[in-house]
Every structure is written in structure tokens, then in C-alpha cells.
Design an enzyme around this catalytic site. Structure first.
Site, PDB file in Angstrom:
ATOM      1  N   ASP A  25       1.034  -1.039  -0.072  1.00 49.67           N
ATOM      2  CA  ASP A  25      -0.009  -0.141   0.025  1.00 49.67           C
ATOM      3  C   ASP A  25       1.145   1.256   0.106  1.00 49.67           C
ATOM      4  OD1 ASP A  25      -1.629   2.196   0.640  1.00 49.67           O
ATOM      5  OD2 ASP A  25      -3.085   0.904   1.844  1.00 49.67           O
ATOM      6  N   HIS A  26       1.010   1.976  -1.009  1.00 54.04           N
ATOM      7  CA  HIS A  26       2.028   2.947  -1.286  1.00 54.04           C
ATOM      8  C   HIS A  26       1.750   4.122  -0.384  1.00 54.04           C
ATOM      9  CE1 HIS A  26      -0.712   4.754  -3.740  1.00 54.04           C
ATOM     10  NE2 HIS A  26      -0.478   5.760  -3.674  1.00 54.04           N
ATOM     11  N   GLU A  47      -8.868  13.668  -4.999  1.00 55.18           N
ATOM     12  CA  GLU A  47      -8.108  13.442  -6.302  1.00 55.18           C
ATOM     13  C   GLU A  47      -8.607  14.241  -7.189  1.00 55.18           C
ATOM     14  OE1 GLU A  47      -6.493   9.012  -7.014  1.00 55.18           O
ATOM     15  OE2 GLU A  47      -8.478   9.003  -6.709  1.00 55.18           O
ATOM     16  N   ASP A  81     -11.782   0.805  -3.771  1.00 54.03           N
ATOM     17  CA  ASP A  81     -10.314   1.184  -4.229  1.00 54.03           C
ATOM     18  C   ASP A  81      -9.627   1.900  -3.380  1.00 54.03           C
ATOM     19  OD1 ASP A  81      -8.491   1.490  -6.424  1.00 54.03           O
ATOM     20  OD2 ASP A  81      -9.433   3.643  -6.452  1.00 54.03           O
ATOM     21  N   HIS A 141      -6.302   2.437   1.855  1.00 56.20           N
ATOM     22  CA  HIS A 141      -5.831   3.456   2.169  1.00 56.20           C
ATOM     23  C   HIS A 141      -6.023   4.136   3.242  1.00 56.20           C
ATOM     24  CE1 HIS A 141      -3.464   3.050  -1.476  1.00 56.20           C
ATOM     25  NE2 HIS A 141      -4.348   3.786  -2.209  1.00 56.20           N
TER      26      HIS A 141
END
Length: 491
Positions: free
Chosen positions: A182-183, A221, A240, A245
Site C-alpha cells: 500500500d504505497h 483526487e 478502491d 488506504h
């Protein structure tokens, strides 16, 4: 005298032993945009000594053609010609398909005495055949060396899918060798949440329901679905973004103090938080959740289409591009503290942050009104850093009070840019450090919270609102914050 006083405060570089990094999906967007630049940055900083980059894919490339593609991906990074050439000289390519003969060809390229990290930069439906073939060809367990695997999100579309995928991969790799990436967990500000809270004694005693009014987590975003419509139609914002996140950020904020800062100790505390989330059911789903879909509008002055007008999206799609919810962690520390979560596409600003709202003083001694007291904001992107808002007297002969900010920016505070999240995560995976990766029980606990919401939304228990592209989201979201006596921070 054995100690060197000049070495105090210096960090011993963490260097992986000799390794091969195999990228499945070597010609893909993720590899070229994120993996190769991150690897080149680590290489330029001297982290690698003996190593190979091995691309695996269907394209009929030679080693030289693959090296040219890798060089294109890193061309924008300032470096010398010698560094470029030195980096790409370590690259090899294996043309193949998802079949046993291709994986045996890969096996012949790998150095048997080196560790290997397999990176699945491919669609999720390829995870199972890849891991099965690695197992059948003897590539998943290599005596005397470490074989590790990295998989990207989404890790299943539901708890049952995630469980099946977990059980499948576990046949070929031990849990300590599986790196579910998970970046967001690789970003500096996210890593700093625990450090800031646990490394500064002025905050940890206040980190509970006695002093915190609520916590707000935002991931906004400006982009739309771009070329991911086929995936996004099956996913939506809840699966998503929220399932991974946002819940990971919530867990880092809410976790108890670990016994040590080792991978299992930290992840033990995170999974306790996820298991303590108050379920959302039919009685509470309308009050505690909201979903919406963007219509047409303007981003940076340019017109953009509605979600249903995007290529590959069904004209009657009910997929949400915006999701918000109120979560509660039912523990003694966080009793009755709301956690407001929101995420969406085509919003007015790209922003990821965590805002911790402290309660107002019990008695208003000064001439100002505020629903809460101090505010601590962790800015994840852009402009990584921290801001603490405090109240202070305005200079002058009158007793006026104003809220002011104390700012810390990583770029100016340390006179160097923060590394890309993938740099940290790839290095940790090569070293076998799983702290910043999601463990199996974390995945299962997060899906246990999300699955009932997905089901209720699919039953249309919650209206699907519409918001204008380029706005702050649906107007109806204000009611969610008003319910807890607050208002959302502006984007």
C-alpha cells in the site's frame, strides 16, 4: 575506547544482500512510472552492490531492447551518463507467458545463490497463476536464500476473495515473504504519524477521547478514472480507496502503543483497531455513509465529462466515485470519538491529510468562539509536513485572540526532498522488513468492516448523489459533519 563520538546520530545504511528483482508486467505503466525510477534512485544512492533487474513479459524484447525501455523510464531523473549506463547494465529480459516452460526459462536466468524478489506489476487476476507457477517450478522456496513476493492492491474485491487469494499464495510463500503493498504507507508523513505521536511526550497523553473531539481523514483526487474504467466499474471508491488506504491511515492514528517498533508488534496493534471498528448496518448506513458520482464540470479550467460519459463506463452506472463514512473505534481510548473519512475523484484539489481536532477548553476564558480547541494536521500530499494550530493573543492593547499555525515542511526542514514511497517500500521488501506492508489478518479485518457496507449500497439502501466535477464533493456531505457538531475542512 570503543565508541566513536563522531558517529553519534549517523544512520548505518541498510543494504540488501545480492539479489535479483523480477518484475512481472515489465512493460506496464506501473513498472515504468514507479518501479524503475525508484530502483534507479536507490541504485544512485549506493544501496545496491550485486544485483539484477529481470523483466518478464510477453513482448518479444531482447536484453538491449528492455534496457532501452528502462532508460526511457528514468531519463527525467538528473544523473550522469555513467550512472544511467551502470544502472541499465544490470537489466535482463525474459520473454514468456504464464506457463511452466517460460518460468523454467526464468529459473535458468536467476542466480541460485542470490535472494530474489518477485514484483507482480500485473492485473490481480494474474496473481494466482503466477504464484502457482513459481511454486511448481521451485522458484518460491529456494534453499539457502530468500524468495519474496510483492502484490499490489486490490487484494480481492471482497473478504471471501481476499481469503481465497491469501490461502492460495500461502501454499507457496510464508507470510513473512508476502508483501502486500500500500504505497500510502511508504510516504514520509504517514511513517511520521507514530514517530510524532510516540516520540514526543506532549502528545501521547492527550491521544484519547478525553482530549480529542474527532479525527478527519481525506484523500481527494482531481483525476477521473482515466484508462481504468474496466477496473473501476467493478471497484468504486469504497473498495478502491477506503478498504485499504483510508483504513490503514485510521489504524496508524488509533493504534495502541506497540511493545516495540518491529513489524509484528506494529501490525498487531493495527489489526486490533480494525477489529474494533463499530459495524455499519441497515439501521445506521444512511446516517454514517454517503456515496456519490461525479457529473460533468471543469478541472483547471478545462471541461471534463461526467463519469457515465467516460469511455468504458456504462451509461447507467451506479459505481460511486466519492465515498464518505463516520467510523468509531470501540475501545477505551477512542470511546465515542468519530473518525470522518472521505475520498473522491474529480474534486477541486489533490489533497491527502489527517486532521486531529482537539476539544475546546472546558471554560471559555478568552473572547473567541470555537467548536474545538487545537488542530493538528498531517499533510501527506502535496507539501508533506505537519501543521499545529494554536490560539494566541494578538499584539496590542486589546485582549484579542487569534488562531495561528506552526508549520513544518519536510522539504525545508531537512533541506532535501522526501524519497518516493516506492523507494522505501522496495528497499524494505528487499531487506525482508514487513512493517510498512499489510498483513493477512489486517486485510481480512478491513474487509469484514467494508463488506456489509458494499452489500447495503448494492441494495440501494443509500442514495447515489451527484456532484459537479471540480467541486468539493456532494453538498449532502455537510450533514454528516454537522451530526457530530463539526464541519469538513475545505479542500
Amino acid at each position: 575506547m570503543n565508541e566513536n563520538p563522531f558517529a553519534e546520530g549517523l544512520v548505518i545504511p541498510r543494504r540488501p544482500v545480492s539479489f535479483s528483482l523480477v518484475v512481472f508486467g515489465a512493460s506496464g505503466d506501473l513498472a515504468s512510472r514507479k518501479l524503475y525510477p525508484a530502483l534507479f534512485s536507490l541504485y544512485s544512492q549506493g544501496f545496491f552492490e550485486e544485483w539484477h533487474l529481470i523483466g518478464f513479459g510477453r513482448r518479444p524484447w531482447s536484453d538491449e531492447a528492455f534496457r532501452q525501455e528502462v532508460q526511457k523510464a528514468i531519463q527525467g531523473i538528473p544523473a550522469s551518463t555513467q550512472e544511467y549506463e551502470g544502472f541499465v547494465s544490470h537489466a535482463r529480459y525474459v520473454q514468456g507467458d504464464l506457463d511452466e516452460s517460460s518460468f523454467l526459462k526464468l529459473k535458468n536466468v536467476l542466480r541460485p545463490e542470490w535472494d530474489v524478489l518477485y514484483y507482480c506489476a500485473v492485473p490481480p487476476q494474474q496473481y494466482e497463476p503466477i504464484t502457482e507457477l513459481l511454486g511448481r517450478t521451485g522458484l518460491s522456496r529456494r534453499p539457502g536464500t530468500h524468495a519474496r513476493i510483492v502484490v499490489e492492491k486490490p487484494f480481492g474485491r471482497s473478504g471471501s476473495e481476499a481469503d481465497r487469494l491469501n490461502r492460495h499464495i500461502a501454499q507457496y510463500f510464508d507470510e513473512t515473504e508476502i508483501f502486500r503493498i500500500d504505497h500510502y504507507l511508504g510516504k514520509e508523513t504517514v511513517q511520521n504519524i507514530a514517530t510524532f505521536r510516540l516520540g514526543n511526550t506532549i502528545f501521547e497523553p492527550l491521544w484519547n477521547h478525553h482530549y480529542i473531539h474527532h479525527v478527519e481523514i481525506t484523500v481527494a483526487e482531481t483525476v477521473g478514472v482515466e484508462r481504468r474504467a474496466a477496473y473501476y466499474e467493478q471497484s468504486g471508491a469504497l473498495r478502491d480507496m477506503v478498504q485499504n488506504h483510508l483504513l490503514q491511515l485510521l489504524a496508524l492514528v488509533a493504534m495502541e502503543v506497540p511493545t516495540s517498533f518491529t513489524s509484528d508488534s506494529v501490525r498487531d496493534e493495527k489489526v486490533k483497531v480494525l477489529r474494533s471498528l463499530r459495524p455499519i448496518d441497515r439501521r445506521t448506513v444512511q446516517e454514517r455513509t454517503l456515496r456519490a458520482q461525479y457529473g460533468s464540470g471543469y478541472i483547471d479550467g478545462e471541461p471534463v465529462p461526467a463519469y457515465r460519459e467516460e469511455p468504458g463506463v456504462a451509461p447507467d452506472s451506479t459505481t460511486e466515485t466519492f465515498a464518505a463514512l463516520t467510523a468509531y473505534v470501540d475501545t477505551w481510548r477512542w470511546a465515542s470519538v468519530p473518525f470522518l473519512l472521505r475520498t473522491g475523484k474529480r474534486l477541486s484539489r489533490r489533497l491527502s491529510e489527517i486532521a486531529v481536532y482537539f476539544k475546546a477548553p472546558p471554560v471559555a476564558l478568552f473572547p473567541f468562539r470555537s467548536e474545538w480547541g487545537n488542530l493538528l494536521v498531517f499533510r501527506i500530499q502535496p507539501d508533506e509536513g505537519l501543521t499545529l494550530y494554536v490560539h494566541t493573543k494578538v499584539p496590542g492593547l486589546q485582549d484579542r485572540v487569534r488562531r495561528v499555525s506552526m508549520d513544518f515542511l519536510y522539504g525545508s526542514g531537512f533541506s532535501q526532498p522526501s524519497p518516493d514511497a516506492y523507494e522505501r517500500l522496495i528497499l524494505d521488501a528487499l531487506l525482508g522488513d514487513t512493517t510498512l506492508f499489510t498483513r493477512r489478518d489486517e486485510v481480512e479485518a478491513s474487509w469484514a468492516f467494508i463488506d456489509p457496507i458494499v452489500k447495503l449500497w448494492e441494495e440501494n439502501r443509500v442514495p447515489l448523489y451527484t456532484y459537479e466535477a471540480g467541486s468539493a464533493g456532494p453538498a449532502e456531505i455537510t450533514q454528516m459533519s454537522q451530526t457530530i457538531g463539526s464541519r469538513w475542512r475545505p479542500l
